[in-house]
Scaffold this active site. Structure first.
Site, PDB file in Angstrom:
ATOM      1  N   VAL A 279       8.808  16.834  39.026  1.00  0.00           N
ATOM      2  CA  VAL A 279      10.033  17.480  38.239  1.00  0.00           C
ATOM      3  C   VAL A 279      10.629  16.574  37.119  1.00  0.00           C
ATOM      4  O   VAL A 279      10.673  15.304  37.326  1.00  0.00           O
ATOM      5  CB  VAL A 279      11.272  17.591  39.365  1.00  0.00           C
ATOM      6  CG1 VAL A 279      12.538  18.190  38.751  1.00  0.00           C
ATOM      7  CG2 VAL A 279      11.090  18.596  40.287  1.00  0.00           C
ATOM      8  N   SER A 280      10.694  17.189  36.043  1.00  0.00           N
ATOM      9  CA  SER A 280      11.165  16.236  34.973  1.00  0.00           C
ATOM     10  C   SER A 280      12.345  16.342  34.725  1.00  0.00           C
ATOM     11  O   SER A 280      13.232  15.314  34.200  1.00  0.00           O
ATOM     12  CB  SER A 280      10.245  16.626  33.595  1.00  0.00           C
ATOM     13  OG  SER A 280      10.399  18.037  33.523  1.00  0.00           O
ATOM     14  N   THR A 281      13.355  17.282  34.749  1.00  0.00           N
ATOM     15  CA  THR A 281      14.706  17.591  34.731  1.00  0.00           C
ATOM     16  C   THR A 281      15.306  18.098  35.576  1.00  0.00           C
ATOM     17  O   THR A 281      14.778  18.715  36.505  1.00  0.00           O
ATOM     18  CB  THR A 281      14.864  18.163  33.260  1.00  0.00           C
ATOM     19  OG1 THR A 281      14.518  19.849  33.422  1.00  0.00           O
ATOM     20  CG2 THR A 281      14.121  17.643  32.149  1.00  0.00           C
TER      21      THR A 281
ATOM     22  N   GLN B 126      15.036  21.968  35.617  1.00  0.00           N
ATOM     23  CA  GLN B 126      14.028  22.512  36.350  1.00  0.00           C
ATOM     24  C   GLN B 126      14.423  22.679  37.686  1.00  0.00           C
ATOM     25  O   GLN B 126      13.819  23.713  38.281  1.00  0.00           O
ATOM     26  CB  GLN B 126      12.616  21.826  36.172  1.00  0.00           C
ATOM     27  CG  GLN B 126      12.248  21.605  34.780  1.00  0.00           C
ATOM     28  CD  GLN B 126      10.809  21.034  34.619  1.00  0.00           C
ATOM     29  OE1 GLN B 126      10.772  19.899  35.595  1.00  0.00           O
ATOM     30  NE2 GLN B 126       9.838  21.274  33.902  1.00  0.00           N
TER      31      GLN B 126
END
Length: 493
Positions: free
Chosen positions: A9-11, A14
């Site tokens: 998960v990048s942000t 998301q």
């Protein structure tokens, strides 16, 4: 069959869209159970972009693969694994090498046939294209904002609040810096006078680089600019090494200089940089330049005299001391303009991509043995801030949020970033390996206005070591052209 479950998960956004860590974990556990697979381990990268493979748990998974601890890699979607076609090819080859299969829980991929490989590569290309399209759209929107006189966000220059309100006492210091320089003082002398009189820059000392950047910055004359100026006067997008338009716009903030004063200052800087020539200072990189093959120092020399239409010309170059004295090294000779090009190419990359700067910072922390878990966490938070900024800009360009909303959001992100960087500074007391971003920006923006001695002084102020290298052994047919070479290592004072 033993399965390695990879989650990314990048942000925070998301997570809201259904890609949270726990959301992926529960669905992947259910999928593995439906296949009667035994879960070996979970590899979770929280807060990392898929633009490359430099992620802690991605690297741990690859190491465990070499130990043959699992038989299949399971992800929720392909873009959780990577968004780069090049990295996708590399991963698939590595999977084949160790006999590991790949499976997406929500997509149908078959990697054992040519058609299956083609299909998964096509999907990977689409993910990479999507990322590039968003970046281009944001860039276009930012350029349009600047052309219309609207500032696209980010850190406001010294002398102003984040709301672009003039700070009178700081504006007075900026004008004093200008007056000292126009009186005939050099950048270094101006910095020393300001520091010795206690007139610091928000608690930090002035340097010749920050003085040069302050004097050259058109923002103080009411002008907004986007673009990265190289020493040659062209504007380069360092990610693609292409020439791009530098966009200017008249800002709505209160200027410190009039445009006439700014033009007068620029002409004086240019005239001063062209006056005089010092043989002592003509080798700008002497003392910091190192050979990438043997590690020896490189020193400057002049070529033999040659007559041209412009008169007698001699060109500065650098040679490895081991090659010169004992013939034990075969690194080719580098012209000074070539070294200059490579160094500013490196600096432009840092200016263009703050995330890359963070990664370089963490790399240096690791090399010095001072990497801490708290700094790792802060770095991931900085990555989240950068991605959220891009999202807000994209939403503004698309008309999803208004001017007041994006100003509020960008101010919040700037506040978060400041707090995170303060935490990093507190955790890492010996934070000496990374230059202040103002110094690098000042070096790039003001370089054309330095004289030879000032260029040498500022190189020694900013850099501790610059290591150059090339894969070529013999250079042929490249007169007056740059051959393929690269900066192997840079360390900062």
């Amino acid at each position: 069959m033993r399965v390695a479950i990879y989650i990314r998960v990048s942000t925070d956004m998301q997570a809201e869209e259904g890609f949270s860590i726990e959301g992926q974990r529960s669905r992947l556990i259910s999928f593995a159970e439906s296949q009667d697979w035994v879960i070996h381990d979970f590899y979770v990268d929280d807060g990392y972009s898929a633009k490359d493979l430099k992620r802690p748990d991605m690297q741990r998974m690859l190491e465990d693969m070499e130990k043959k601890l699992f038989d299949v890699v399971l992800v929720y979607k392909l873009d959780r694994l990577t968004r780069s076609v090049g990295d996708l090819h590399s991963l698939l080859k590595t999977f084949d090498l160790y006999g590991v299969k790949f499976k997406s829980a929500t997509e149908i991929f078959e990697t054992t046939t040519a058609m299956g490989r083609f299909f998964i590569t096509l999907v990977g290309a689409m993910a990479e294209w999507e990322r590039g399209t968003i970046s281009e759209r944001v860039r276009f929107g930012v350029e349009q904002m600047v052309a219309e006189g609207r500032r696209p966000g980010g850190v406001v220059p010294y002398g102003y609040t984040q709301d672009e309100q003039l700070i009178p006492e700081e504006a007075a210091l900026i004008r004093e810096v200008r007056d000292l320089y126009m009186s005939g003082k050099g950048y270094k002398s101006v910095a020393m006078i300001m520091n010795r009189s206690g007139k610091l820059r928000r608690g930090r000392e002035w340097t010749d680089a920050t003085v040069a950047y302050t004097l050259e910055n058109p923002y103080y004359a009411g002008i907004i600019r986007i673009g990265s100026k190289t020493p040659a006067g062209t504007y380069v997008n360092s990610k693609r090494d292409e020439r791009v338009k530098c966009v200017y716009g008249k800002g709505s903030h209160e200027p410190i200089f009039t445009q006439e004063e700014y033009e007068e200052l620029k002409k004086y800087m240019k005239r001063k940089s062209q006056g005089g020539f010092s043989k002592v200072g003509e080798y700008w990189f002497s003392g910091v330049l190192r050979c990438g093959r043997c590690g020896a120092a490189m020193f400057g020399r002049l070529t033999t005299k040659r007559t041209t239409t412009k008169g007698i010309v001699r060109t500065q170059y650098y040679i490895c001391s081991n090659r010169h004295h004992s013939k034990t090294c075969d690194l080719p000779i580098f012209r000074q303009t070539h070294i200059e090009h490579l160094v500013f190419q490196y600096i432009n990359q840092i200016q263009e991509d703050m995330e890359k700067l963070n990664e370089e910072a963490m790399k240096i922390f690791a090399d010095e043995g001072k990497k801490k878990s708290a700094i790792d966490s802060a770095k991931r938070e900085l990555s989240k801030v950068a991605e959220r900024r891009e999202k807000w800009q994209y939403m503004f360009v698309e008309g999803l949020i208004g001017k007041q909303e994006i100003r509020k959001r960008m101010a919040e992100e700037d506040k978060r970033e400041k707090e995170i960087r303060q935490r990093i500074a507190q955790e890492q007391k010996a934070f000496s390996g990374i230059p202040r971003i103002e110094e690098l920006v000042g070096l790039a923006e003001g370089w054309a206005y330095f004289d030879d001695q000032e260029k040498k002084e500022i190189i020694h102020t900013v850099f501790d070591k610059i290591v150059v290298n090339t894969d070529l052994r013999k250079i042929k047919g490249v007169k007056n052209k740059f051959f393929d070479a690269y900066i192997q290592e840079i360390s900062f004072n």
